[in-house]
Scaffold this motif. Structure first.
Motif, PDB file in Angstrom:
ATOM      1  N   ASP A  91      -7.955   3.578   0.364  1.00 38.94           N
ATOM      2  CA  ASP A  91      -6.690   2.856   0.273  1.00 38.94           C
ATOM      3  C   ASP A  91      -6.100   3.022  -1.126  1.00 38.94           C
ATOM      4  O   ASP A  91      -6.836   3.172  -2.108  1.00 38.94           O
TER       5      ASP A  91
ATOM      6  N   THR B 223     -13.644  -1.043  -5.379  1.00 35.82           N
ATOM      7  CA  THR B 223     -12.616  -0.342  -6.152  1.00 35.82           C
ATOM      8  C   THR B 223     -13.247   0.861  -6.837  1.00 35.82           C
ATOM      9  O   THR B 223     -14.270   0.737  -7.498  1.00 35.82           O
TER      10      THR B 223
ATOM     11  N   ASP C 152      -4.737   6.486   7.669  1.00 33.79           N
ATOM     12  CA  ASP C 152      -3.388   7.037   7.773  1.00 33.79           C
ATOM     13  C   ASP C 152      -3.433   8.559   7.685  1.00 33.79           C
ATOM     14  O   ASP C 152      -4.282   9.119   6.988  1.00 33.79           O
TER      15      ASP C 152
ATOM     16  N   TYR D 140      -6.446   9.855   5.303  1.00 30.74           N
ATOM     17  CA  TYR D 140      -6.941   9.241   4.074  1.00 30.74           C
ATOM     18  C   TYR D 140      -8.255   8.521   4.353  1.00 30.74           C
ATOM     19  O   TYR D 140      -8.402   7.834   5.366  1.00 30.74           O
TER      20      TYR D 140
ATOM     21  N   PHE E  34      -0.761   4.075   0.733  1.00 32.74           N
ATOM     22  CA  PHE E  34      -1.377   4.559   1.960  1.00 32.74           C
ATOM     23  C   PHE E  34      -2.661   3.778   2.181  1.00 32.74           C
ATOM     24  O   PHE E  34      -3.187   3.143   1.263  1.00 32.74           O
ATOM     25  N   GLN E  35      -3.148   3.803   3.428  1.00 26.55           N
ATOM     26  CA  GLN E  35      -4.380   3.092   3.772  1.00 26.55           C
ATOM     27  C   GLN E  35      -5.333   4.010   4.516  1.00 26.55           C
ATOM     28  O   GLN E  35      -4.918   5.032   5.106  1.00 26.55           O
ATOM     29  N   GLU E  36      -6.605   3.648   4.463  1.00 24.90           N
ATOM     30  CA  GLU E  36      -7.639   4.417   5.143  1.00 24.90           C
ATOM     31  C   GLU E  36      -7.262   4.604   6.615  1.00 24.90           C
ATOM     32  O   GLU E  36      -6.874   3.654   7.294  1.00 24.90           O
TER      33      GLU E  36
ATOM     34  N   LYS F  96      -3.557   0.733  -3.289  1.00 24.54           N
ATOM     35  CA  LYS F  96      -2.854  -0.556  -3.307  1.00 24.54           C
ATOM     36  C   LYS F  96      -2.186  -0.775  -4.652  1.00 24.54           C
ATOM     37  O   LYS F  96      -2.788  -0.558  -5.705  1.00 24.54           O
TER      38      LYS F  96
ATOM     39  N   LYS G 279     -11.706   1.024  -1.084  1.00 22.86           N
ATOM     40  CA  LYS G 279     -11.862   0.886   0.352  1.00 22.86           C
ATOM     41  C   LYS G 279     -12.534  -0.441   0.663  1.00 22.86           C
ATOM     42  O   LYS G 279     -13.140  -1.066  -0.222  1.00 22.86           O
TER      43      LYS G 279
ATOM     44  N   GLU H   2     -14.637  -5.586  -0.704  1.00 25.38           N
ATOM     45  CA  GLU H   2     -13.726  -4.615  -1.300  1.00 25.38           C
ATOM     46  C   GLU H   2     -14.429  -3.829  -2.397  1.00 25.38           C
ATOM     47  O   GLU H   2     -15.088  -4.401  -3.254  1.00 25.38           O
TER      48      GLU H   2
ATOM     49  N   TYR I 130       0.818  -1.214   0.000  1.00 23.36           N
ATOM     50  CA  TYR I 130       0.000   0.000   0.000  1.00 23.36           C
ATOM     51  C   TYR I 130       0.852   1.265   0.000  1.00 23.36           C
ATOM     52  O   TYR I 130       1.826   1.365   0.741  1.00 23.36           O
TER      53      TYR I 130
END
Length: 233
Positions: free
Chosen positions: A89, A64, A38, A86, A34-36, A91, A55, A62, A32
């Motif tokens: 996500d 997209t 962060d 954030y 970044f992720q939700e 990825k 997310k 999931e 990742y």
């Protein structure tokens, strides 16, 4: 044509972002950026590879929203704001190389360069409108709207004109397609099979070929949004 020119002008103006102090980051497939949840620390300019923006729902499904590739800007940026986090996500779908610009450096550049600041605000507005129209399709048009609008968006981003229709030049599993639609793989399987029986779509070496995109648009009462909004990237 006018929309393409506008997007081209925006890309040219945002190219100045590359002159801001930055670091080069590499991410392996499956990791990742970044992720939700962060803290927002920077914005990313893609150089190689693809990144999935989405997310995970509370029930573990999931969703997209976008797939971003080279030369695209990635990140939910709230500039000149404290403690932003954030909400999505990012990825890596492939090995990724990108430039990361720290929020502090970005804010300094925006204060000093009015033209860059205006271009950046336009990008933020466009990014927000893409997300809003995606959620509109998911919420207002049901399962059919979710799948059909996703196919239309994919064709606008990765479509290649063919004699038989538009080929989505990207291999997607039915599960990956289901993630775009917020549905289960089984539902997407059933709906795609129905479209195949009607000869509206077919598969060519694992890629979706849309034979009748006008049918898809008619079925979901397409509002003919600007293509810049109706894309998956």
């Amino acid at each position: 044509m006018e929309e393409q020119m506008m997007e081209g002008n925006l890309a040219t103006e945002l190219a100045e972002l590359r002159t801001i102090r930055h670091s080069i980051k590499e991410y392996n497939k499956g990791t990742y950026l970044f992720q939700e949840g962060d803290a927002i620390k920077g914005v990313y300019i893609m150089q190689a590879g693809k990144v999935q923006i989405g997310k995970v729902t509370p029930n573990g499904r999931e969703l997209t929203l976008r797939i971003c590739g080279p030369d695209q800007l990635v990140g939910e940026v709230t500039v000149f704001s404290d403690r932003s986090i954030y909400m999505l996500d990012a990825k890596a779908l492939e090995d990724v190389v990108c430039m990361k610009i720290a929020i502090e450096d970005l804010e300094e550049a925006l204060l000093e360069n009015v033209k860059l600041a205006a271009a950046f605000m336009r990008w933020m507005g466009l990014d927000q409108q893409k997300t809003q129209t995606k959620f509109r399709d998911l919420m207002l048009h049901g399962k059919k709207g979710a799948l059909y609008s996703t196919l239309i968006r994919l064709s606008n981003s990765y479509g290649v004109p063919k004699a038989e229709g538009v080929l989505i030049d990207m291999v997607l599993t039915n599960q990956e397609l289901a993630n775009f639609c917020g549905m289960t793989r089984e539902v997407v399987n059933r709906m795609l099979n129905d479209l195949k029986k009607k000869q509206k779509v077919s598969l060519v070496e694992g890629k979706i070929l849309i034979h009748d995109i006008a049918f898809l648009k008619h079925e979901i009462n397409c509002e003919n949004c600007p293509i810049s909004f109706c894309k998956i990237d």
